[in-house]
Design a protein around this motif. Structure first.
Motif, short mmCIF file in Angstrom:
data_model
loop_
_atom_site.label_atom_id
_atom_site.label_comp_id
_atom_site.label_asym_id
_atom_site.label_seq_id
_atom_site.Cartn_x
_atom_site.Cartn_y
_atom_site.Cartn_z
N ASP A 28 -17.01 6.76 -29.96
CA ASP A 28 -16.96 7.05 -28.52
C ASP A 28 -18.29 6.70 -27.85
O ASP A 28 -19.36 6.89 -28.43
CB ASP A 28 -16.68 8.55 -28.30
N LEU A 29 -18.17 6.27 -26.62
CA LEU A 29 -19.38 5.86 -25.88
C LEU A 29 -20.43 6.95 -25.82
O LEU A 29 -21.63 6.68 -25.88
CB LEU A 29 -19.00 5.41 -24.46
N TYR A 30 -19.98 8.20 -25.70
CA TYR A 30 -20.99 9.24 -25.49
C TYR A 30 -21.92 9.40 -26.69
O TYR A 30 -23.01 9.94 -26.56
CB TYR A 30 -20.40 10.55 -25.01
N GLN A 31 -21.51 8.91 -27.85
CA GLN A 31 -22.43 8.94 -28.99
C GLN A 31 -23.67 8.10 -28.69
O GLN A 31 -24.78 8.43 -29.11
CB GLN A 31 -21.74 8.40 -30.26
N PHE A 32 -23.49 7.02 -27.96
CA PHE A 32 -24.63 6.14 -27.65
C PHE A 32 -25.47 6.70 -26.51
O PHE A 32 -26.68 6.58 -26.53
CB PHE A 32 -24.15 4.72 -27.33
N THR A 33 -24.81 7.30 -25.52
CA THR A 33 -25.61 7.89 -24.44
C THR A 33 -26.42 9.06 -24.99
O THR A 33 -27.60 9.23 -24.67
CB THR A 33 -24.73 8.33 -23.25
N MET A 34 -25.79 9.84 -25.87
CA MET A 34 -26.54 10.94 -26.50
C MET A 34 -27.65 10.40 -27.39
O MET A 34 -28.77 10.93 -27.41
CB MET A 34 -25.60 11.83 -27.30
N TYR A 36 -29.28 7.71 -27.05
CA TYR A 36 -30.41 7.29 -26.20
C TYR A 36 -31.18 8.51 -25.71
O TYR A 36 -32.42 8.51 -25.68
CB TYR A 36 -29.88 6.46 -25.03
N GLY A 37 -30.44 9.55 -25.38
CA GLY A 37 -31.08 10.79 -24.97
C GLY A 37 -32.01 11.35 -26.05
O GLY A 37 -33.16 11.70 -25.79
N LEU A 93 -24.27 0.07 -21.26
CA LEU A 93 -25.17 1.19 -20.96
C LEU A 93 -25.92 0.88 -19.66
O LEU A 93 -26.03 -0.28 -19.26
CB LEU A 93 -26.14 1.42 -22.12
N GLN A 141 -25.35 12.07 -35.45
CA GLN A 141 -24.56 12.17 -34.22
C GLN A 141 -23.65 10.94 -34.06
O GLN A 141 -22.48 11.06 -33.74
CB GLN A 141 -25.49 12.29 -33.01
#
Lengths: 546, 546
Positions: A28-34, A36-37, A93, A141
């Motif tokens: 899922d995309l949110y794995q990458f946004t997280m 990066y966070g 992103l 993650q």
């Protein structure tokens, strides 16, 4: 199709149980946004621990099987981002994302990840981790979605298959026929693999046979039967007897037998379908040692069964034995009894003793429920084909495993939502399976890693989880550590068992479980508990979070 | 894993929508035993026609979408047996199987096969062929299982997605989040592709985004939120305002805003979770232009929402706008209304007009049913995430398509079982979609190929299929031929539409359908009928079969 081909060339397809492991981008995309966070906050490398578990046993049952570990390990070993993956991530992103992050992603792999799990095929229960995953926060993650994808369906189908096996009893043969009803090609392969693992005997899926060594079975479909019109179409007509004597005109022989059978069964000869007879005759000439008939293309008792018996008796005259009959519609139990009656009648009347025991196979939307009904009704069925209900698990099409953070940077973490069932159990744990005096496992006890382990013969204090949490004590007769290390430093640790060995472990693991937990309906809940220390930690964190 | 690796090397994995087409061996064993039967009877090359159709619209609905065609065509183009496949088949077929048959299998491909279908994404109805497949009997028989596997799930998910779209209405955004609950890697990719095709706006599946160009969305999970303890962990702390001015200590700014927000909302400041605030602050510093908060890790209204508002207002002070808020548990409609109220309150009180319109996203086991309930309840939701219920289709996890022989060697064929619904419609057909004076399609009429076509404005006689068969007449205003040729001589005929074009065709096709057939519950049944000539043929063949 252009993009699919390009993807295939780039090695980017999502390949399941049959092929190479799924690519790292299958998440899922949110794995990458997280990610990066975490990276930007300098936390990428913080040591973290996640647990993968389900909250309720599937199918309102008392247990589940843990499956998919082998594929998770293959995925971890290959876990890396290809240059094309990084380029794609750059394109989706936000433009403000720093270049150095993408450089960092190039270096990411699972070489600092460790995974422990119960042996694949073990009986497991709600809230007990199927996987314990530890490693750098950013990496573990990123693994979330793919590990869930690989464990969820595998465990669900394996559990479903185990329930079918329990419902069918140990003697009936179970064959999985679900490829056409699965979620595409790999859904079908996964279904074949994990239904075999969970207790099925065969699959119809040829590729699954080739890839996993599962025994494959299959004979004919209605289309074969309905493709014939009359005996005139049968070519070649000759069949050499098993003893090697002079070839015989087999259609003529079958016709002779058909009139004898119709007379015996008091079935009008002119009501018997000639195309069906031709199909059976042709198939028998093609596979004299493997003749099996599908008898419900037309009328079962007035055409299919007489035709089958005629061809089987003709084969018998030449020294061959039919291997089975299949019914694919109607009241399966009732028809099996009627067919067995005909077999007995023919066996006696024509003095062919083996005829009585010709295996009867059935299929047609068979479910766990219909298996229970078959058992209650009484039947003469030897083999059961299951399609839709094994591969799609309609009673509960998703296991609902989750992957939750339990510790980061040495501090236990939890999620306390208003939905109490969704609260997680914090901390790095060891899970002990405790056995009682009756010789059954009776509790999975979660303890913090630094606690001293419970000992056989000594009283253990616990807080049981579930609807109501309550304190108690018990004296286990045996204490077993549930999880074993399977992955460390980017490598699979022990040599993994074969599919056959895992299949054996499933039955051994189920064999040890008390029948009370194996009941398909209203099973007794297996106790899952935490130690007092873990319970206190949970309370502390809960009150701190408010 | 050994066998899987070997398979991957041999190119033998089952690859789905993202990769190369599935191998020819991904089929049921009985296709090969039947193929040998046909071959040995000299019937391998007989011209045959099969139809792929379903017997009932899924989900007790009034329509389905036809999807999966593109993958079927890719499969057909690549259809061939590798030497390793032939060797495996030798090992599982009876030892008496002639060598020449295996030599023959080496030469088999789809170069003599033709396929016609409604354009991918068309609205279709029960008993109307999704695929018409013609070619040599042996070859078109071998294609059965794989074509079913490729069409069944694709059409089911696309239909499911269309129903979610109808339930949600045209304005709410729908995002598919089901990868972790799908049948393994390719199940997840198929789900992403076909839910987008059927009416979703986004997916969370990154690989699906890369392979199919589907817009990808995602922000943070509970693990990110719970991985933070306090603002002290936030690094870096500085954020440059949108206007490029001097960097600001963002955690400090957010804290200031938090006390103002808590005062306004009358929420105790010390009940607000500091780790959650830190997570939001850290994420906002990372993605100042794309800040979205997940607000249910702790208490939604007493912690998540105040923290979100504080961070969003701090961002606003620096010239940035938050892009959304997400709730993943509890009563979604009620919470959306409460959150919108808070947004309006903050927007007014702090004079930030755009605050009122911050998009609210929800997820948490959202089903078709819960979408209907949300609509009834009234809500302020802008975006809905759907996982399990879109990918596993629990209301009906299998479409139940079948693939039936309708003609061989020029003779129409049928299967007449005791289960009347399972009787097939014989013969090579043309299907006409007839439109009524209201401007809606009102009947799919199946005719034999040699019949003269119905004409607009002229009376057409028909026999409708269904619970009761009855004769009737109608005067269509428009007559459309439903199927188009898509595959001939081993090649895909027209250039195929892109995924976006198919998605557009879905909505156009649904847009033309009468609302009566689109009702999610108790829809009016769309009429499917046969011509008088076809009806007579059916009766003739039925009586002959007895």
């Amino acid at each position: 199709m252009g993009s699919a081909e390009a993807a295939a060339e780039a090695g980017g397809g999502a390949r399941g149980p049959g092929g190479v492991p799924p690519p790292a981008l299958l998440t899922d995309l949110y794995q990458f946004t997280m990610a990066y966070g975490y990276w930007r906050a300098g936390r990428a490398g913080e040591p973290a621990a996640f647990e993968l578990f389900f909250r309720r046993c599937p199918f309102q049952g008392g247990f589940a099987l843990c499956a998919g570990l082998g594929e998770c390990l293959a995925f971890l070993r290959a876990f890396r981002f290809a240059p094309a993956d990084i380029e794609y991530l750059k394109s989706i992103l936000p433009a403000t994302t720093e270049k150095a992050f993408f450089e960092y992603l190039r270096t990411v792999d699972a070489s600092e990840v460790s995974v422990s799990s119960p042996p694949e095929g073990s009986v497991v229960f709600s809230r007990v981790p199927l996987l314990q995953v530890r490693g750098p926060l950013l990496v573990v993650q990123l693994l979330e979605t793919t590990l869930l994808c690989l464990m969820n369906y595998a465990s669900l189908v394996a559990t479903n298959a185990a329930r079918f096996r329990l419902a069918a009893g140990p003697h009936k043969k179970l064959i999985e026929l679900g490829l056409r009803r699965a979620q595409g090609p790999d859904g079908g392969l996964s279904a074949s693999k994990y239904s075999y693992l969970g207790g099925f005997d065969f699959t119809s899926n040829v590729l699954a046979g080739k890839l996993f060594g599962i025994p494959v079975r299959g004979t004919i479909a209605h289309s074969f039967v309905s493709s014939f019109n009359s005996l005139a179409e049968v070519k070649p007509r000759n069949l050499v007897p098993a003893g090697g004597q002079k070839p015989v005109d087999f259609p003529a022989l079958a016709e002779t037998w058909l009139s004898r059978v119709c007379q015996l069964l008091q079935v009008p000869l002119d009501g018997v379908n000639q195309g069906e007879l031709a199909a059976f005759v042709s198939y028998a000439i093609t596979f004299p040692q493997n003749f099996q008939g599908l008898v419900d293309t037309y009328c079962v008792m007035r055409s299919g069964v007489p035709n089958f018996c005629a061809v089987a008796l003709a084969l018998n005259e030449l020294g061959y034995r039919a291997v089975g009959i299949r019914v694919d519609s109607g009241d399966l139990a009732k028809q099996s009894v009627e067919i067995r009656h005909v077999f007995r009648l023919c066996g006696k009347h024509f003095d062919v003793p083996w005829f009585e025991t010709i295996p009867i196979a059935v299929s047609n939307d068979v479910s766990e429920r219909s298996l229970e009904e078959l058992a209650q009704q009484g039947n003469e069925i030897d083999m059961i084909g299951v399609g839709t209900h094994i591969v799609t698990c309609p009673l509960q099409p998703s296991l609902g495993c989750v992957y939750k953070l339990v510790e980061v940077n040495g501090a236990p973490r939890l999620k306390v939502t208003e939905d109490k069932e969704k609260t997680t159990i914090p901390g790095r744990k060891v899970v002990y399976r405790l056995w009682n005096a009756d010789g059954f496992p009776c509790m999975d006890l979660m303890a913090l890693e630094d606690e001293s382990p419970p000992k056989a013969g000594q009283e253990v204090a616990f807080w049981s989880l579930g609807e109501t949490e309550e304190a108690g004590t018990l004296v286990p007769t045996t204490v077993e550590i549930l999880h074993r290390p399977y992955f460390k430093d980017g490598q699979v640790c022990p040599s993994l068992p074969s599919l056959e060995e895992i299949k054996g472990h499933v039955q051994a693991s189920l064999g040890k479980l008390s029948p009370a937990h194996k009941r398909l309906r209203d099973p007794e809940a297996y106790q899952v508990a935490v130690t007092e220390k873990l319970h206190s930690l949970l309370l502390d964190l809960q009150s701190n979070s408010r």
